[in-house]
Design a protein around this motif. Structure first.
Motif, short mmCIF file in Angstrom:
data_model
loop_
_atom_site.label_atom_id
_atom_site.label_comp_id
_atom_site.label_asym_id
_atom_site.label_seq_id
_atom_site.Cartn_x
_atom_site.Cartn_y
_atom_site.Cartn_z
N TYR A 117 47.89 25.52 36.18
CA TYR A 117 49.17 25.99 36.71
C TYR A 117 49.16 26.06 38.24
O TYR A 117 50.19 26.13 38.86
N GLN A 124 39.95 33.85 42.87
CA GLN A 124 41.09 34.22 42.02
C GLN A 124 40.96 35.70 41.62
O GLN A 124 40.69 36.51 42.46
N SER A 125 41.11 36.00 40.35
CA SER A 125 41.13 37.42 39.99
C SER A 125 39.80 38.13 40.18
O SER A 125 39.76 39.37 40.12
N LYS A 158 39.87 40.88 42.66
CA LYS A 158 40.58 42.15 42.43
C LYS A 158 39.67 43.38 42.53
O LYS A 158 40.01 44.34 43.23
N PHE A 205 47.68 39.81 31.97
CA PHE A 205 47.43 40.25 33.35
C PHE A 205 48.63 40.08 34.29
O PHE A 205 48.74 40.78 35.29
N ASN A 262 47.75 41.84 37.81
CA ASN A 262 48.40 41.36 39.03
C ASN A 262 49.21 42.42 39.77
O ASN A 262 49.10 42.56 40.99
N GLU A 273 48.70 28.04 45.90
CA GLU A 273 48.82 29.29 45.16
C GLU A 273 50.22 29.89 45.36
O GLU A 273 50.89 30.27 44.41
N ASN A 279 54.49 35.87 40.40
CA ASN A 279 54.03 36.94 41.27
C ASN A 279 55.13 37.42 42.21
O ASN A 279 55.19 38.61 42.55
N TYR A 291 48.09 38.72 49.07
CA TYR A 291 47.52 38.63 47.71
C TYR A 291 47.12 37.18 47.41
O TYR A 291 46.02 36.91 46.92
N TYR A 332 40.64 40.45 31.16
CA TYR A 332 41.94 40.16 30.54
C TYR A 332 42.04 40.85 29.18
O TYR A 332 41.53 41.96 29.01
N GLY A 350 38.10 35.37 36.51
CA GLY A 350 39.20 34.79 37.27
C GLY A 350 39.59 33.45 36.68
O GLY A 350 38.79 32.81 35.98
N VAL A 351 40.80 33.01 37.02
CA VAL A 351 41.35 31.81 36.40
C VAL A 351 40.64 30.53 36.88
O VAL A 351 40.75 29.49 36.26
N1 GLU Z 1 46.18 33.08 41.07
C1 GLU Z 1 46.29 34.10 40.19
C2 GLU Z 1 47.61 34.68 39.88
O1 GLU Z 1 48.38 34.08 39.25
C3 GLU Z 1 45.11 34.93 39.83
C4 GLU Z 1 45.02 34.76 38.36
C5 GLU Z 1 43.68 35.13 37.77
O2 GLU Z 1 42.63 34.67 38.24
O3 GLU Z 1 43.74 35.89 36.84
O4 GLU Z 1 47.90 35.73 40.28
#
Ligand code: GLU
Length: 542
Positions: A140, A176-177, A180, A209, A226, A244, A251, A277, A329, A346-347
């Motif tokens: 995505y 990615q995540s 967080k 998420f 998120n 992104e 988002n 972010y 997740y 992370g994704v």
């Molecule tokens: N790029 C990501 C998003 O859609 C982070 C997603 C992830 O790694 O869970 O916010």
């Protein structure tokens, strides 16, 4: 026998060498000298490559910032030698500025004292997971879709800075995540728990998420989803940031929703927070660098290889708690159940895993399962730390699960230093109970699944000791209830029967002989099968 003689001779030699250099006043040899004799193994000089190989075996890297002075001196010193080897004097010159760390390493004082066997397990599990072919690479975000599904890497760093890597550990990918927990930890470090949690909850959401959803107080559920991560984002530009942002409609929707519900501190510019972010998600790491970040979380906020305090203990504790309950997740509950360790995935296919007070691990492989976790990463973590069903066997390698019991650990590997100490204590307790004839203590040990065949330094078992002391009841218990091997040999080749005969304990001789006559030699060799029956027998006898 030969190897024992060699070790004894070597020890005697090392001692003789040390004594030879002792000043007459009786002062002990210096740490540098002891280190020299440990590594030289009887030679007069240590070739530089031998030193660096021995160093790496402890888990330390020659590029470790804590060894900078030693490595610089080594480089300069080697230019002055013709054979690339160091005598005692040159060696001392090289190691003295970092002698404390080096002594710790070679005296096996690091958290994983026997680092190489542990790394061999890691490599086995890495190879095992390599064969997995399931999962889909996230597409995505166009930048993510470009990664090969074959990429697979594991890197670890212990709280003492021991490092091990296997696979594609130098290939950069986006956190990615996995970012967080790190940004949440920085937010708590900078602003404190109370302030941060005025805006974000602490509860798993039970929802995907990126769901447009808040808790009953109109706050994001936690900082690992998120909404919470957008609020906790409080600046860094990377290549995939643009990609992104362009695929960030969801988002943006979350951002506007959060704004409407007044989830941000007053005066916040929501779009710049969202940009931030996206930038944070796009931070590039390699498995190697991210393992040091994970290790900083394992080490209470201190970076293990620089010693720098990066995060407050409060920030680390909060972060680990939330990773444990919300980090994976919609698999978080299952991961907490099976692996029992704080982690965040992370994704891009990363899993940042923390073994508190022991090590940080980063696994990375782009193909994701339906819940968004790396297929190979999950398999690796589960086989290393969890209890899982694999090829119909219950598999679990290490006892690092948060709720693994550290006292009665007989069936799992504990590579930690304390683990070794515990094992020593356990042998001592077992042999002492056999020596004093304390059958009730032995019953308790057997019930807590202690290995009743453990051996001491001289390869003596509880059965040897009980037979030598003439404790017939203990001998009967060990043989009949615990089904221990009746003919173990100690380091001098003696069996429990030899002991009983030698000390004239005729009742014990009779028990051992009768027991032995019931089994063919073949049976007594095969104590593994007997052991399965032993558990059943124990129920009856205890
Ligand atoms: N790029 C990501 C998003 O859609 C982070 C997603 C992830 O790694 O869970 O916010």
């Amino acid at each position: 026998m030969l190897s024992i003689c060699c070790s004894l001779l070597r020890a005697a030699y090392v001692l003789a060498c040390c004594l030879q250099y002792l000043p007459k006043a009786g002062i002990l040899p210096s740490l540098e000298d002891l280190l020299f004799y440990t590594i030289a193994e009887g030679q007069e000089k240590i070739p530089a490559h031998k030193f660096t190989t021995a160093l790496k075996a402890t888990g330390l890297r020659t590029g470790d910032p804590r060894l900078k002075e030693c490595m610089e001196m080594l480089k300069v010193t080697l230019k002055t030698t013709s054979d690339g080897a160091l005598d005692r004097h040159l060696f001392k010159k090289c190691v003295q500025s970092n002698i404390v760390l080096l002594t710790q390493a070679f005296r096996k004082k690091f958290v994983i004292p026997d680092f190489q066997p542990f790394c061999a397990h890691i490599d086995d599990l890495y190879e095992n997971a390599k064969n997995l072919s399931g999962g889909q690479v996230a597409d995505y975000i166009p930048q993510l879709a470009r990664f090969s599904p074959d990429l697979w890497a594991v890197a670890l760093c212990t709280v003492d800075g021991q490092r091990h890597t296997v696979g594609d550990t130098k290939v950069p990918f986006c956190l990615q995540s996995c970012v967080k927990p790190l940004k949440y930890a920085i937010a708590v470090h900078d602003h404190g728990t109370e302030y941060v949690h005025r805006f974000i909850g602490k509860e798993p959401s039970g929802l995907r998420f990126n769901k447009l959803f808040l808790n009953e107080d109109d706050k994001p559920h936690n900082p690992m989803v998120n909404a919470g991560a957008i609020v906790s984002s409080l600046s860094l530009l990377c290549p995939s940031f643009q990609s992104e942002r362009e695929s960030g409609d969801r988002n943006f929707a979350i951002g506007y929703y959060l704004k409407e519900k007044k989830c941000f501190p007053e005066g916040t510019d929501m779009t710049s927070i969202l940009d931030f972010y996206f930038q944070l998600c796009s931070i590039e790491v390699t498995c190697e660098s991210a393992s040091v970040m994970a290790a900083t979380l394992a080490n209470g906020g201190f970076c293990p290889i620089t010693g720098e305090r990066v995060l407050s203990p409060e920030a680390v504790r909060n972060t680990l708690s939330l990773m444990h309950s919300c980090g994976m997740y919609d698999f978080s509950g299952q991961f907490a159940f099976h692996v029992g360790l704080p982690a965040k995935s992370g994704v891009a296919g990363g899993i940042l895993l923390v073994v508190p007070n022991v090590m940080g691990i980063m696994c990375w492989s782009p193909p994701l399962d339906k819940l968004g976790n790396s297929v190979r990463g999950i398999q690796f973590c589960t086989l290393l730390f969890g209890v899982t069903i694999f090829n119909e066997d219950l598999v679990s390698l290490c006892n690092f699960h948060n709720y693994d019991n550290l006292r009665h650990f007989a069936k799992k590997l504990d590579p930690r230093r304390e683990g070794g100490d515990q094992r020593v204590k356990s042998v001592i307790n077992l042999l002492f109970a056999a020596y004093t004839g304390d059958v009730s203590a032995l019953r308790r040990f057997a019930l807590s699944s202690m290995d009743m065949e453990q051996r001491d330094y001289d390869s003596r078992t509880a059965l040897h000791v009980a037979a030598a002391e003439g404790h017939a009841e203990v001998v009967r218990f060990l043989l009949e209830a615990c089904k221990v091997n009746p003919v173990p040999k100690d380091r001098w080749g003696n069996t429990p029967m030899d002991e009983a005969v030698h000390f004239g304990h005729h009742d014990v001789v009779t028990i051992l002989r009768d027991y032995h006559n019931q089994y063919s030699p073949q049976d007594t060799q095969d104590s593994a099968t007997d052991k399965q029956n032993a558990e059943k027998n124990l129920d009856g006898m205890l």
